[in-house]
Design a protein around this motif. Structure first.
Motif, PDB file in Angstrom:
ATOM      1  N   SER A 153     -68.585 -61.098 -30.506  1.00  0.00           N
ATOM      2  CA  SER A 153     -67.184 -61.253 -30.043  1.00  0.00           C
ATOM      3  C   SER A 153     -66.349 -62.283 -30.996  1.00  0.00           C
ATOM      4  CB  SER A 153     -67.610 -62.051 -28.770  1.00  0.00           C
ATOM      5  OG  SER A 153     -68.204 -62.984 -28.913  1.00  0.00           O
ATOM      6  N   ASP A 154     -66.859 -62.936 -31.897  1.00  0.00           N
ATOM      7  CA  ASP A 154     -66.039 -63.618 -32.671  1.00  0.00           C
ATOM      8  C   ASP A 154     -65.610 -62.895 -33.934  1.00  0.00           C
ATOM      9  OD1 ASP A 154     -68.670 -63.592 -33.730  1.00  0.00           O
ATOM     10  OD2 ASP A 154     -68.584 -65.951 -34.194  1.00  0.00           O
ATOM     11  N   THR A 155     -65.581 -61.586 -34.108  1.00  0.00           N
ATOM     12  CA  THR A 155     -65.170 -61.063 -35.208  1.00  0.00           C
ATOM     13  C   THR A 155     -63.574 -61.039 -35.461  1.00  0.00           C
ATOM     14  OG1 THR A 155     -66.947 -59.299 -35.073  1.00  0.00           O
ATOM     15  CG2 THR A 155     -65.023 -58.711 -36.126  1.00  0.00           C
ATOM     16  N   GLN A 156     -63.097 -61.194 -36.622  1.00  0.00           N
ATOM     17  CA  GLN A 156     -61.663 -61.615 -36.746  1.00  0.00           C
ATOM     18  C   GLN A 156     -61.068 -60.470 -37.610  1.00  0.00           C
ATOM     19  OE1 GLN A 156     -62.717 -65.345 -38.532  1.00  0.00           O
ATOM     20  NE2 GLN A 156     -60.862 -66.271 -37.404  1.00  0.00           N
ATOM     21  N   VAL A 157     -61.708 -59.667 -38.395  1.00  0.00           N
ATOM     22  CA  VAL A 157     -61.541 -58.581 -39.138  1.00  0.00           C
ATOM     23  C   VAL A 157     -62.548 -57.592 -39.255  1.00  0.00           C
ATOM     24  CG1 VAL A 157     -60.781 -57.663 -41.469  1.00  0.00           C
ATOM     25  CG2 VAL A 157     -60.355 -60.065 -40.766  1.00  0.00           C
ATOM     26  N   LEU A 158     -62.189 -56.509 -38.274  1.00  0.00           N
ATOM     27  CA  LEU A 158     -62.806 -55.303 -38.057  1.00  0.00           C
ATOM     28  C   LEU A 158     -62.572 -54.255 -38.988  1.00  0.00           C
ATOM     29  CD1 LEU A 158     -65.108 -54.022 -36.287  1.00  0.00           C
ATOM     30  CD2 LEU A 158     -63.167 -53.375 -34.748  1.00  0.00           C
ATOM     31  N   VAL A 159     -63.760 -53.450 -39.700  1.00  0.00           N
ATOM     32  CA  VAL A 159     -63.471 -52.415 -40.549  1.00  0.00           C
ATOM     33  C   VAL A 159     -64.455 -51.449 -39.833  1.00  0.00           C
ATOM     34  CG1 VAL A 159     -63.732 -51.724 -42.746  1.00  0.00           C
ATOM     35  CG2 VAL A 159     -63.029 -54.132 -42.226  1.00  0.00           C
ATOM     36  N   THR A 160     -63.983 -50.297 -39.601  1.00  0.00           N
ATOM     37  CA  THR A 160     -64.737 -49.223 -39.127  1.00  0.00           C
ATOM     38  C   THR A 160     -64.101 -47.801 -39.867  1.00  0.00           C
ATOM     39  OG1 THR A 160     -63.216 -48.690 -37.355  1.00  0.00           O
ATOM     40  CG2 THR A 160     -65.193 -49.969 -37.099  1.00  0.00           C
ATOM     41  N   HIS A 161     -65.004 -46.693 -39.972  1.00  0.00           N
ATOM     42  CA  HIS A 161     -64.319 -45.669 -40.425  1.00  0.00           C
ATOM     43  C   HIS A 161     -63.438 -44.904 -39.570  1.00  0.00           C
ATOM     44  CE1 HIS A 161     -63.965 -42.178 -43.192  1.00  0.00           C
ATOM     45  NE2 HIS A 161     -64.338 -41.418 -42.515  1.00  0.00           N
ATOM     46  N   THR A 162     -63.750 -44.928 -38.238  1.00  0.00           N
ATOM     47  CA  THR A 162     -63.053 -44.330 -37.248  1.00  0.00           C
ATOM     48  C   THR A 162     -61.918 -45.179 -36.890  1.00  0.00           C
ATOM     49  OG1 THR A 162     -63.178 -43.273 -35.098  1.00  0.00           O
ATOM     50  CG2 THR A 162     -64.654 -45.285 -35.266  1.00  0.00           C
ATOM     51  N   PRO A 163     -60.853 -44.435 -36.275  1.00  0.00           N
ATOM     52  CA  PRO A 163     -59.604 -45.407 -35.683  1.00  0.00           C
ATOM     53  C   PRO A 163     -60.235 -45.610 -34.163  1.00  0.00           C
ATOM     54  CG  PRO A 163     -58.868 -43.436 -36.402  1.00  0.00           C
ATOM     55  CD  PRO A 163     -60.374 -43.210 -36.618  1.00  0.00           C
ATOM     56  N   PRO A 164     -59.686 -46.653 -33.517  1.00  0.00           N
ATOM     57  CA  PRO A 164     -59.905 -46.609 -31.847  1.00  0.00           C
ATOM     58  C   PRO A 164     -59.018 -45.857 -31.433  1.00  0.00           C
ATOM     59  CG  PRO A 164     -58.632 -48.586 -32.913  1.00  0.00           C
ATOM     60  CD  PRO A 164     -58.971 -47.718 -34.108  1.00  0.00           C
TER      61      PRO A 164
END
Length: 235
Positions: A153-164
């Motif tokens: 929950s404290d993630t500040q920079v999220l990197v994923t291959h997919t877009p939301p």
């Protein structure tokens, strides 16, 4: 927050005390570009390093990444990078690729957190290669909701291959959104400062919500031509 969606046209100097992120995705084994890749503190590649997941593609891409001047280089896999998805059984090949990455000072992350050093802001990142089933490929489980529940929950920079779902995720065919709704729900809940991704080539660019900057950093366009420049932001 400073954002340069077209750094090839107008890139301001980095202000003291900020951390510069340079973002790319979906390079698909391309290593020669007509645009300049700006220098910065953290280079982020959000997956699809290759097109056919061959060892030669990985070798060439790793050599390119290793030659970049950025202090930290953080990468993940994508649906084209089958060697990196252990479900396909390329265990020895994956270990070889990861060893080459380590030698090139590249940090490969696969659905895990990463804390930047204090002098780069100490930001907490979470990096994941997963995406909804779309045309098939690696890192595409049938149900992604349990995966996204593991994002701290404290993630500040999220990197994923997919877009939301709903942010820089529109495809040309059918003019519809194909991002992940479960990821969108998680982002709405935890409100990271930035969400970086790729996967949907034709939706390269940035968008904003009240709390989050959304970055689709796909280098290749819908025809797999690598003519879309990196996206830069400073935190």
């Amino acid at each position: 927050m400073y954002v340069a969606a077209r750094p090839d046209e107008d890139l301001q100097p980095k202000k003291p005390g900020t951390t510069r992120f340079v973002c790319m995705s979906d390079t698909h084994s391309k290593i020669d570009f007509q645009f300049v890749i700006p220098d910065g503190d953290v280079f982020v590649h959000a997956g699809d390093l290759t097109r056919r997941s061959s060892i030669q593609e990985f070798k060439e891409t790793i050599a390119w990444l290793g030659a970049l001047p950025h202090r930290l280089k953080i990468v993940t896999g994508g649906n084209h990078d089958h060697i990196l998805d252990e479900r396909f059984g390329y265990i020895e090949e994956k270990q070889y690729v990861l060893s080459r990455m380590q030698q090139a000072n590249i940090t490969y992350l696969e659905h895990e957190s990463y804390l930047l050093p204090p002098d780069l802001g100490g930001y907490k990142m979470f990096v994941s290669p997963y995406a909804p089933i779309h045309l098939g490929g690696a890192f595409m489980p049938r149900n992604l909701q349990p995966y996204w529940e593991k994002i701290p929950s404290d993630t500040q920079v999220l990197v994923t291959h997919t877009p939301p779902y709903g942010y820089q995720d529109r495809i040309i065919r059918g003019n519809r959104h194909v991002g992940c709704p479960h990821l969108r729900a998680k982002i709405d809940q935890i409100r990271p400062k930035v969400s970086i991704f790729g996967h949907i080539h034709e939706s390269h660019g940035v968008a904003f919500s009240e709390h989050t900057l959304f970055v689709n950093a796909s280098a290749c366009n819908a025809r797999y031509r690598a003519n879309q420049p990196p996206i830069v932001f400073d935190l």
